[in-house]
Write an enzyme that holds these catalytic residues in place. Sequence first.
Site, mmCIF file in Angstrom:
data_model
loop_
_atom_site.group_PDB
_atom_site.id
_atom_site.type_symbol
_atom_site.label_atom_id
_atom_site.label_comp_id
_atom_site.label_asym_id
_atom_site.label_seq_id
_atom_site.Cartn_x
_atom_site.Cartn_y
_atom_site.Cartn_z
ATOM 1 N N LYS A 1 0.843 -1.191 0.000
ATOM 2 C CA LYS A 1 0.000 0.000 0.000
ATOM 3 C C LYS A 1 0.875 1.236 0.000
ATOM 4 O O LYS A 1 1.980 1.232 0.526
ATOM 5 C CB LYS A 1 -0.910 0.013 1.239
ATOM 6 C CG LYS A 1 -2.070 -0.968 1.177
ATOM 7 C CD LYS A 1 -3.008 -0.755 2.364
ATOM 8 C CE LYS A 1 -4.210 -1.695 2.264
ATOM 9 N NZ LYS A 1 -5.169 -1.477 3.384
ATOM 10 N N VAL B 1 -1.437 -2.424 -4.060
ATOM 11 C CA VAL B 1 -0.940 -3.457 -4.968
ATOM 12 C C VAL B 1 -1.455 -4.813 -4.495
ATOM 13 O O VAL B 1 -1.349 -5.153 -3.317
ATOM 14 C CB VAL B 1 0.604 -3.477 -5.014
ATOM 15 C CG1 VAL B 1 1.092 -4.555 -5.984
ATOM 16 C CG2 VAL B 1 1.147 -2.114 -5.429
ATOM 17 N N ASP C 1 12.637 9.359 -9.244
ATOM 18 C CA ASP C 1 12.195 8.854 -7.933
ATOM 19 C C ASP C 1 12.926 7.559 -7.578
ATOM 20 O O ASP C 1 12.297 6.580 -7.149
ATOM 21 C CB ASP C 1 10.686 8.647 -7.908
ATOM 22 C CG ASP C 1 10.113 8.688 -6.480
ATOM 23 O OD1 ASP C 1 10.820 9.180 -5.575
ATOM 24 O OD2 ASP C 1 8.972 8.239 -6.279
#
Length: 313
Positions: A11, A17, A131
Amino acid sequence: MTISFRDTIGKGGFGTVYKGKLPDDGRIVAVKVLSESKGNGEEFINEVASIGRTSHVNIVTLFGFCYERDRRALIYEFMPNGSLDSFIRKQGSDIEKCRLGWKTLSEIAVGVARGLEYLHRGCNTRILHFDIKPQNILLDKDFCPKIADFGLAKLCKAKESIVSMLGTRGTAGYIAPEVFSRSFGGVSHKSDVYSYGMLVLEVVGARKNLDSRVSHTSEMFPHYVYKILELENSENVFGAISEEENEIARRMVLISMWCIQTIPSDRPSMSKVVEMLEGPLQSLQIAPKPFLFSPTTAAVDSTSTSQQSDETN
């Protein structure tokens, strides 16, 4: 596919997911369902557009997606060992069982570097991830690393060095100085190099049980590791029990210090990073001390003093 979203495997702020199974061949997959309230779908489209252009052993494979009004989901290959984050942040009595060896950590560092090199140079369209962090490095059953989560990625022309960008992308602690303040320089693929360097430093710090948490809020952790590098006798300071392991740890730290140089042009390209990771340790020099939060000091003191910083593209 997910049997009514029965098995949750993760999460986050983006959504949840779930573990699933493809109906045609029974292959196990990870189904990433984005929260309906998150934006207008821009990050979703961005992720599909970015990862749909890739094919590399160190990039997670996208099998398909669902985009039906406000319902958005991505279907990825399933990674049985989860994220790198779960192995370097594990707390409690089971930490030794979850601790990865130096050789495995080195192989993970090399794999992530190769994946980033591919994104920067191997695609027809250059992809900047923006990221890179332990949570976005997934591990398969053999601990082969795969870069994931391209929601913040930016596409640009293959030969383009500086990109225009509004706002800041990334996660605190891994964002390159130029991303949050243009006074440090232009935003480019070198911003991913910085994030990679911070990731590797955190991996080394966790393996040594150093307090790497400060790397998210200040320059204290990199400067502490830099002091270790300057020690004349650095044997076993990284928690390695053999000469080979100590060399692996020292190599990882030396390279990460080049990657987190304040001025982008002083950082190596990911191609150079791969070369450094696979070359002789004796050829690596100690990088200038990074000055992470002072543009004026950095411009004066952060200079390129080794061949490691010669390649800027």
